[in-house]
Design a protein around this motif. Sequence first.
Motif, mmCIF file in Angstrom:
data_model
loop_
_atom_site.group_PDB
_atom_site.id
_atom_site.type_symbol
_atom_site.label_atom_id
_atom_site.label_comp_id
_atom_site.label_asym_id
_atom_site.label_seq_id
_atom_site.Cartn_x
_atom_site.Cartn_y
_atom_site.Cartn_z
ATOM 1 N N LYS A 495 0.795 -1.228 0.000
ATOM 2 C CA LYS A 495 0.000 0.000 0.000
ATOM 3 C C LYS A 495 0.828 1.279 0.000
ATOM 4 O O LYS A 495 0.350 2.319 -0.423
ATOM 5 N N THR A 496 2.042 1.211 0.513
ATOM 6 C CA THR A 496 2.848 2.432 0.624
ATOM 7 C C THR A 496 3.780 2.642 -0.569
ATOM 8 O O THR A 496 4.543 3.609 -0.589
ATOM 9 N N GLU A 497 3.719 1.769 -1.548
ATOM 10 C CA GLU A 497 4.681 1.843 -2.648
ATOM 11 C C GLU A 497 4.111 2.594 -3.856
ATOM 12 O O GLU A 497 2.898 2.706 -4.046
ATOM 13 N N THR A 498 5.017 3.086 -4.686
ATOM 14 C CA THR A 498 4.631 3.951 -5.801
ATOM 15 C C THR A 498 3.870 3.217 -6.902
ATOM 16 O O THR A 498 3.285 3.852 -7.773
ATOM 17 N N ILE A 499 3.862 1.893 -6.857
ATOM 18 C CA ILE A 499 3.227 1.122 -7.933
ATOM 19 C C ILE A 499 1.707 1.054 -7.789
ATOM 20 O O ILE A 499 1.015 0.603 -8.704
ATOM 21 N N ILE A 500 1.170 1.521 -6.671
ATOM 22 C CA ILE A 500 -0.273 1.395 -6.409
ATOM 23 C C ILE A 500 -1.134 2.037 -7.500
ATOM 24 O O ILE A 500 -2.040 1.389 -8.043
ATOM 25 N N PRO A 501 -0.900 3.306 -7.879
ATOM 26 C CA PRO A 501 -1.749 3.874 -8.948
ATOM 27 C C PRO A 501 -1.644 3.101 -10.258
ATOM 28 O O PRO A 501 -2.630 2.965 -10.988
ATOM 29 N N GLN A 502 -0.450 2.558 -10.574
ATOM 30 C CA GLN A 502 -0.281 1.767 -11.791
ATOM 31 C C GLN A 502 -1.124 0.487 -11.710
ATOM 32 O O GLN A 502 -1.773 0.092 -12.685
ATOM 33 N N ALA A 503 -1.128 -0.137 -10.527
ATOM 34 C CA ALA A 503 -1.918 -1.359 -10.333
ATOM 35 C C ALA A 503 -3.411 -1.055 -10.434
ATOM 36 O O ALA A 503 -4.177 -1.823 -11.029
ATOM 37 N N LEU A 504 -3.829 0.067 -9.850
ATOM 38 C CA LEU A 504 -5.246 0.468 -9.939
ATOM 39 C C LEU A 504 -5.669 0.713 -11.385
ATOM 40 O O LEU A 504 -6.754 0.311 -11.803
ATOM 41 N N LEU A 505 -4.783 1.391 -12.142
ATOM 42 C CA LEU A 505 -5.099 1.690 -13.542
ATOM 43 C C LEU A 505 -5.188 0.408 -14.367
ATOM 44 O O LEU A 505 -6.134 0.218 -15.139
ATOM 45 N N LYS A 506 -4.210 -0.477 -14.209
ATOM 46 C CA LYS A 506 -4.207 -1.732 -14.966
ATOM 47 C C LYS A 506 -5.445 -2.566 -14.633
ATOM 48 O O LYS A 506 -6.101 -3.122 -15.525
ATOM 49 N N GLN A 507 -5.773 -2.615 -13.351
ATOM 50 C CA GLN A 507 -6.939 -3.392 -12.937
ATOM 51 C C GLN A 507 -8.224 -2.789 -13.503
ATOM 52 O O GLN A 507 -9.122 -3.516 -13.948
ATOM 53 N N ALA A 508 -8.305 -1.462 -13.530
ATOM 54 C CA ALA A 508 -9.488 -0.795 -14.093
ATOM 55 C C ALA A 508 -9.643 -1.150 -15.565
ATOM 56 O O ALA A 508 -10.757 -1.401 -16.049
ATOM 57 N N GLN A 509 -8.540 -1.168 -16.297
ATOM 58 C CA GLN A 509 -8.590 -1.516 -17.719
ATOM 59 C C GLN A 509 -9.094 -2.945 -17.919
ATOM 60 O O GLN A 509 -9.848 -3.225 -18.858
ATOM 61 N N LEU A 510 -8.694 -3.834 -17.022
ATOM 62 C CA LEU A 510 -9.167 -5.223 -17.106
ATOM 63 C C LEU A 510 -10.645 -5.321 -16.742
ATOM 64 O O LEU A 510 -11.392 -6.109 -17.335
ATOM 65 N N PHE A 511 -11.073 -4.515 -15.771
ATOM 66 C CA PHE A 511 -12.500 -4.482 -15.426
ATOM 67 C C PHE A 511 -13.330 -4.025 -16.629
ATOM 68 O O PHE A 511 -14.401 -4.571 -16.905
ATOM 69 N N VAL A 512 -12.852 -3.019 -17.340
ATOM 70 C CA VAL A 512 -13.564 -2.534 -18.536
ATOM 71 C C VAL A 512 -13.644 -3.654 -19.564
ATOM 72 O O VAL A 512 -14.696 -3.861 -20.195
#
Length: 591
Positions: A495-512
């Motif tokens: 949760k404290t690492e810089t990759i979180i927004p990237q993971a959220l974005l990638k996951q959102a694209q997969l949800f779409v």
Amino acid sequence: MRFLLTITFLISCVAFAQDDILAKEYFKKGEFEKALSSFQRLHDANPGNVSYLVQLVKTHQQLEQYDESESLILNQLKRINYPSLYVELGYNYQLKDDITNANINYNKALESLNINARYVFSVAQSFVDHSLLDLAITAYENAMTLAPDLNFDMQLAQIYGEQGDIEKMFTAYVQFVKFNPSYLNNIKRVISDFISENSTNENNATLRKILLKKIQEEPDLLWNEMLSWLFIQQKDFRKAFMQEKAIFNRQPESLDRIEELASIAVNENENEIANEIFHYLIDTAQDIDTKLDAHYNLLQLELTYGHEVDYNNIQQKFLTLFDEYGKFSQTLQLQIAYGHFLAFYMNEPDKATSFLKETLLLQLSTFQQAQVKIELGDILVLQEKFNEALIYYTQIQRNLKNSTISQDARFRVAKTSYYKGDFQWAESQLKILKSSTSQLIANDALDLKLLISDNKYDDSLQVALKLYAKADLLAFQNKNDEAIVLLDKILEEHKTETIIPQALLKQAQLFVKKQEFEKADNNYNNIIKNYSDSILIDDAIFSLAELYANKLDQPEKAKELYEQIIFNHADSIYFVDSRKSFRALRGDAIN
């Protein structure tokens, strides 16, 4: 002596040019006394130069010295016959509220066209300069009557536009295109500022009426072409298709325009009409290449956008095409597509590899071989046979140095190394690709490099980055559910690492991709609310805007997000698309 004369002449020219610049600058700043002195010197030195006289007259007028202006113009008219000076004289009388004498001189300017219609160039422009637009229209119309070889529809259209008379403006532009068809694209660009994507827009209806009337009264394929273009702007692709068929029926040299229309329809997700157009191309085309391209695009449409896709049926369609057209270089695109289909949709990568290796035995150019090897490499990555994939990609780089496909292969080398967890080697390849001649490859390379460089230092073992790379690979393998689960792990444990927004974005694209739009909505909003300083913020804002506009039917929310890109992220790659989408949702003109 000649040298001294030359030097003296050059010095005087430089001084003269400086006086000209200085005089105009004084006028622009409103320092009219200084401008008057400068223009007077220029006029005295060049008494036959009408532009200096006019500038001097304007300066006197700014100082309300109308009698001096009148005297200057009358003296000049005694020396030379320059009809536009009657416009200047008339305007000077108008400034003195002497409307009678103003009209007398305006009429003198118009009557001069009876002597020489070409006087209209300066006369009409003088009327326009003084916002005497009705008189300018009269001048242009009279000149075209007197000299039918002259055409001023372009100038008339611009004047009608200034007056807000859209119908007359459109009519003039359309008439000008008839007179000079080479200007068609320029006229389209101008007209596009006045129409909307909304077919019920008044201006759209006006242009449609004008073109339909032209088709009835003066049949010409030019009007069909313009009408087709209007329908495309409105996204009325079926109506555009009707016009394109009419054009082809009368001029059956090429199906290029209909192929282009099909491509536009696909890009706009108008798949039903795209399907019709591709079938028409198959039925109509005389050459094999056009037919094969249409077959290929139909299969891609069915695979990408079809509901409850029957893979066995698609496989049979591929095999039927090979039976009909054979397996040779001309069907290469279909063969590569079939290999991809077997590996990525039928889950038969070994069968796909064997098929494509047979394709490599055909008489192919080096470039065509590279196309097959790209697909073979991708299938090997799908199977996580990374080293074998790298061999194919490297062969392409060696055989086609500095080509776009070679740069594409280098990017795949970097991506494969990234999937393997070899981030250092991947980064070294991506640095080279940042200056790729292909903007798409350069952008993808930069995105991947930033992903690696921004996240490789969070911990020495690079656990989160490795997990993300694995999730990325799973997405490439069409294992979207597994990828989502792995991304959840990153979100929970790092949760404290810089990759979180990237993971959220990638996951959102997969949800779409899985049509789980509410979940995608949550992810995008999470980035916007909690990671506003992330380099991915514009990606999240634009993606959420597109989701609201195209999937969740919330245009007002979409408009707000597009507006954020326009005003807060002007350097974003999404700026142009956001502005276009925002104006379309608001009902503005297209451009």
